[in-house]
Design a protein around this motif. Structure first.
Motif, PDB file in Angstrom:
ATOM      1  N   VAL A 215       9.789  -6.418 -32.162  1.00  0.00           N
ATOM      2  CA  VAL A 215      10.672  -5.649 -31.281  1.00  0.00           C
ATOM      3  C   VAL A 215       9.881  -5.171 -30.065  1.00  0.00           C
ATOM      4  N   LYS A 216      10.567  -5.077 -28.955  1.00  0.00           N
ATOM      5  CA  LYS A 216       9.994  -4.541 -27.733  1.00  0.00           C
ATOM      6  C   LYS A 216      11.105  -3.712 -27.132  1.00  0.00           C
ATOM      7  N   HIS A 217      11.045  -2.418 -27.324  1.00  0.00           N
ATOM      8  CA  HIS A 217      12.125  -1.579 -26.803  1.00  0.00           C
ATOM      9  C   HIS A 217      12.008  -1.452 -25.290  1.00  0.00           C
ATOM     10  N   THR A 218      13.156  -1.373 -24.645  1.00  0.00           N
ATOM     11  CA  THR A 218      13.177  -1.482 -23.181  1.00  0.00           C
ATOM     12  C   THR A 218      12.470  -0.326 -22.489  1.00  0.00           C
ATOM     13  N   HIS A 219      12.274   0.793 -23.181  1.00  0.00           N
ATOM     14  CA  HIS A 219      11.638   1.908 -22.468  1.00  0.00           C
ATOM     15  C   HIS A 219      10.113   1.837 -22.465  1.00  0.00           C
ATOM     16  N   LEU A 220       9.556   0.650 -22.752  1.00  0.00           N
ATOM     17  CA  LEU A 220       8.086   0.542 -22.698  1.00  0.00           C
ATOM     18  C   LEU A 220       7.563   0.932 -21.316  1.00  0.00           C
ATOM     19  N   THR A 221       8.082   0.288 -20.267  1.00  0.00           N
ATOM     20  CA  THR A 221       7.542   0.543 -18.926  1.00  0.00           C
ATOM     21  C   THR A 221       7.858   1.954 -18.465  1.00  0.00           C
ATOM     22  N   SER A 222       9.109   2.375 -18.632  1.00  0.00           N
ATOM     23  CA  SER A 222       9.477   3.722 -18.180  1.00  0.00           C
ATOM     24  C   SER A 222       8.745   4.776 -19.012  1.00  0.00           C
ATOM     25  N   GLY A 223       8.651   4.538 -20.325  1.00  0.00           N
ATOM     26  CA  GLY A 223       7.946   5.471 -21.211  1.00  0.00           C
ATOM     27  C   GLY A 223       6.479   5.589 -20.842  1.00  0.00           C
ATOM     28  N   TYR A 224       5.864   4.459 -20.513  1.00  0.00           N
ATOM     29  CA  TYR A 224       4.451   4.423 -20.121  1.00  0.00           C
ATOM     30  C   TYR A 224       4.244   5.247 -18.849  1.00  0.00           C
ATOM     31  N   ASN A 225       5.098   4.996 -17.862  1.00  0.00           N
ATOM     32  CA  ASN A 225       4.951   5.732 -16.596  1.00  0.00           C
ATOM     33  C   ASN A 225       5.219   7.229 -16.780  1.00  0.00           C
ATOM     34  N   ASP A 226       6.195   7.561 -17.644  1.00  0.00           N
ATOM     35  CA  ASP A 226       6.475   8.984 -17.939  1.00  0.00           C
ATOM     36  C   ASP A 226       5.250   9.658 -18.552  1.00  0.00           C
ATOM     37  N   ARG A 227       4.610   8.972 -19.503  1.00  0.00           N
ATOM     38  CA  ARG A 227       3.432   9.561 -20.161  1.00  0.00           C
ATOM     39  C   ARG A 227       2.321   9.803 -19.145  1.00  0.00           C
ATOM     40  N   ARG A 228       2.142   8.853 -18.265  1.00  0.00           N
ATOM     41  CA  ARG A 228       1.091   9.018 -17.244  1.00  0.00           C
ATOM     42  C   ARG A 228       1.364  10.259 -16.401  1.00  0.00           C
ATOM     43  N   ASN A 229       2.612  10.438 -16.027  1.00  0.00           N
ATOM     44  CA  ASN A 229       2.973  11.619 -15.221  1.00  0.00           C
ATOM     45  C   ASN A 229       2.771  12.907 -16.011  1.00  0.00           C
ATOM     46  N   GLU A 230       3.162  12.893 -17.287  1.00  0.00           N
ATOM     47  CA  GLU A 230       3.058  14.101 -18.117  1.00  0.00           C
ATOM     48  C   GLU A 230       1.608  14.540 -18.298  1.00  0.00           C
ATOM     49  N   VAL A 231       0.727  13.564 -18.575  1.00  0.00           N
ATOM     50  CA  VAL A 231      -0.675  13.959 -18.786  1.00  0.00           C
ATOM     51  C   VAL A 231      -1.342  14.366 -17.472  1.00  0.00           C
ATOM     52  N   GLU A 232      -0.912  13.777 -16.369  1.00  0.00           N
ATOM     53  CA  GLU A 232      -1.451  14.197 -15.064  1.00  0.00           C
ATOM     54  C   GLU A 232      -1.057  15.639 -14.759  1.00  0.00           C
ATOM     55  N   GLN A 233       0.202  15.961 -15.040  1.00  0.00           N
ATOM     56  CA  GLN A 233       0.653  17.357 -14.861  1.00  0.00           C
ATOM     57  C   GLN A 233      -0.155  18.299 -15.760  1.00  0.00           C
ATOM     58  N   GLY A 234      -0.333  17.879 -17.010  1.00  0.00           N
ATOM     59  CA  GLY A 234      -1.067  18.698 -17.978  1.00  0.00           C
ATOM     60  C   GLY A 234      -2.497  18.947 -17.546  1.00  0.00           C
ATOM     61  N   LEU A 235      -3.151  17.879 -17.081  1.00  0.00           N
ATOM     62  CA  LEU A 235      -4.555  18.020 -16.661  1.00  0.00           C
ATOM     63  C   LEU A 235      -4.665  18.955 -15.455  1.00  0.00           C
ATOM     64  N   ALA A 236      -3.719  18.861 -14.541  1.00  0.00           N
ATOM     65  CA  ALA A 236      -3.740  19.744 -13.359  1.00  0.00           C
ATOM     66  C   ALA A 236      -3.654  21.215 -13.778  1.00  0.00           C
ATOM     67  N   ILE A 237      -2.781  21.520 -14.755  1.00  0.00           N
ATOM     68  CA  ILE A 237      -2.656  22.903 -15.252  1.00  0.00           C
ATOM     69  C   ILE A 237      -3.945  23.338 -15.946  1.00  0.00           C
ATOM     70  N   LEU A 238      -4.487  22.457 -16.765  1.00  0.00           N
ATOM     71  CA  LEU A 238      -5.720  22.791 -17.507  1.00  0.00           C
ATOM     72  C   LEU A 238      -6.894  23.032 -16.559  1.00  0.00           C
ATOM     73  N   LYS A 239      -6.952  22.267 -15.475  1.00  0.00           N
ATOM     74  CA  LYS A 239      -8.041  22.436 -14.502  1.00  0.00           C
ATOM     75  C   LYS A 239      -7.974  23.803 -13.820  1.00  0.00           C
ATOM     76  N   GLN A 240      -6.764  24.312 -13.635  1.00  0.00           N
ATOM     77  CA  GLN A 240      -6.619  25.646 -13.012  1.00  0.00           C
ATOM     78  C   GLN A 240      -7.252  26.714 -13.906  1.00  0.00           C
ATOM     79  N   HIS A 241      -7.126  26.519 -15.211  1.00  0.00           N
ATOM     80  CA  HIS A 241      -7.687  27.487 -16.163  1.00  0.00           C
ATOM     81  C   HIS A 241      -9.182  27.269 -16.388  1.00  0.00           C
ATOM     82  N   TYR A 242      -9.596  26.018 -16.285  1.00  0.00           N
ATOM     83  CA  TYR A 242     -11.012  25.666 -16.567  1.00  0.00           C
ATOM     84  C   TYR A 242     -11.544  24.868 -15.380  1.00  0.00           C
ATOM     85  N   PRO A 243     -12.025  25.585 -14.343  1.00  0.00           N
ATOM     86  CA  PRO A 243     -12.445  24.905 -13.103  1.00  0.00           C
ATOM     87  C   PRO A 243     -13.567  23.879 -13.323  1.00  0.00           C
ATOM     88  N   GLU A 244     -14.325  24.047 -14.392  1.00  0.00           N
ATOM     89  CA  GLU A 244     -15.437  23.107 -14.639  1.00  0.00           C
ATOM     90  C   GLU A 244     -14.940  21.755 -15.170  1.00  0.00           C
TER      91      GLU A 244
END
Length: 394
Positions: A215-244
């Motif tokens: 099986v290859k569910h159709t949301h592979l590409t959209s899901g992949y791009n969503d995850r990339r955006n989510e972790v980028e947002q998360g890292l940006a927030i974490l960097k504000q708390h931990y500048p190092e």
């Protein structure tokens, strides 16, 4: 199996081009033992090339025409080397065009090629047939026209062709594993610096088995791009708390936990998975060095739970395949492999139990989903290589 593939592709080349090929190349698919969805999150991955290949039979021609014949699809595509290149509707052609465009941008002098190719890398199973095609073609151009590219440059050309001509924003792991693979070795690859080291992967009484959900569910590409955006947002927030902190590699679980409320449930779980998975790769390397396959298996199961519950890139079919081996004494570990939403599970199984396991799971899977399970027994193999060179006629 390798020999048979080479014979078939050579015969196909003769039929298409009425001549013997000048060269035959083999470019392998890959597995990833552990380290999923961290190649674009500054982590380490642990891939290996496998004994499933795309085989290319190739000859130069003098008139600047390129003709590619995809034996498995029974389709041809021709164009002149001097034509302006742009993506086309036939997706398989774009893997070649994207690579060639980069060679042209670098100003390399080349002639036209006739190519017939065929693959034993299953399509859509998450074994990177696309990277095998890109890297095999780049490797062939490099060899035939003596372009002087390093293995690393070939892998990067393959990756960029996928970004520009195929439209998949993939990490570097697939191409790197295809080019750099070694027999019975996994590659610990730093996806930031491309520093790498080989580690022994002789599993003794155990074998690697891939169970293809088909099986290859159709949301592979959209899901992949969503995850990339989510972790980028998360890292940006974490960097504000931990500048190092520069990358996810600089974070630990406690730091992610401390910012849980601000991250929000979804992004928190995504970030938690990434931080844990980066650590699991390091633990897996230690387990391999110690030949502690039980620990390696435990880490594989832990990765699957994370992919399913926190990163949410699994699916019902793959969860079923992993859960159905969880309590089997002959299986040390299993997990979803690849981008997710389908594809394969990778299993570490006692050699003598492999056939019985395939039989059992195939029956249960058919009953549950009415899908015929495919199973691939794989061995860790060497990377892209020139198989033969016929001097006659060159």
């Amino acid at each position: 199996m390798k020999k048979k593939l080479v014979q078939q592709v050579t015969a196909s080349f003769k039929e298409q081009f009425n001549a013997e090929p000048g060269y035959v190349f083999l470019s392998p698919g890959r597995i990833n033992i552990i380290g999923e969805h961290v190649d674009y999150n500054d982590g380490f991955v642990l891939p290996a090339a496998i004994n499933k290949y795309v085989c290319f039979a190739v000859s130069e021609n003098e008139d600047g025409q390129n003709t590619f014949f995809a034996k498995d699809l029974n389709e041809s595509y021709s164009f002149n080397l001097n034509d302006e290149l742009k993506p086309v509707d036939k997706m398989w052609v774009n893997f070649f065009l994207g690579v060639l465009q980069q060679m042209k941008e670098r100003g390399f002098a080349m002639k036209g090629l006739n190519i017939a190719f065929s693959s034993t890398v299953p399509m859509g199973a998450g074994l990177s047939s696309s990277a095998a095609v890109e890297c095999g073609y780049a490797f062939a151009l490099n060899k035939i026209f003596d372009l002087g590219l390093t293995k690393e440059e070939i892998a990067l050309i393959g990756q960029k062709s996928e970004h520009t001509y195929v439209g998949v924003n993939c990490g570097i792991m697939d191409q790197f594993a295809s080019v750099f693979g070694k027999k019975n070795k996994v590659i610990k690859l730093d996806c930031n610096t491309l520093e790498y080291e080989y580690h022994n992967a002789d599993f003794k009484d155990y074998a690697l088995l891939l169970l293809d959900s088909k099986v290859k569910h159709t949301h592979l590409t959209s899901g992949y791009n969503d995850r990339r955006n989510e972790v980028e947002q998360g890292l940006a927030i974490l960097k504000q708390h931990y500048p190092e902190v520069k990358t996810f590699r600089d974070l630990n679980e406690a730091q992610v936990e401390a910012v849980k409320d601000e991250l929000g449930d979804v992004i928190y779980r995504r970030c938690l998975f990434v931080v844990r998975e980066i650590q699991r790769v390091l633990d897996a390397v230690a387990a391999l060095e110690n030949q502690d396959f039980a620990e390696l298996g435990r880490l594989m199961y832990a990765t699957h739970t994370g992919l399913s519950k926190n990163y949410e890139v699994s699916c019902e079919e793959i969860d079923f395949l992993v859960d159905s081996v969880r309590n089997d004494e002959n299986v040390l570990g299993a997990r979803m492999m690849g981008g997710g939403f389908g594809g394969c599970s990778i299993n570490l199984v006692k050699k003598e139990a492999v056939n019985g396991l395939i039989e059992r799971i195939a029956k249960e899977y058919k009953e549950k989903f009415n899908i015929k399970l495919e199973a691939y027994k794989v061995k860790i193999a060497k990377g892209t290589t020139l198989y033969t060179e016929q001097h006659a006629g060159i």
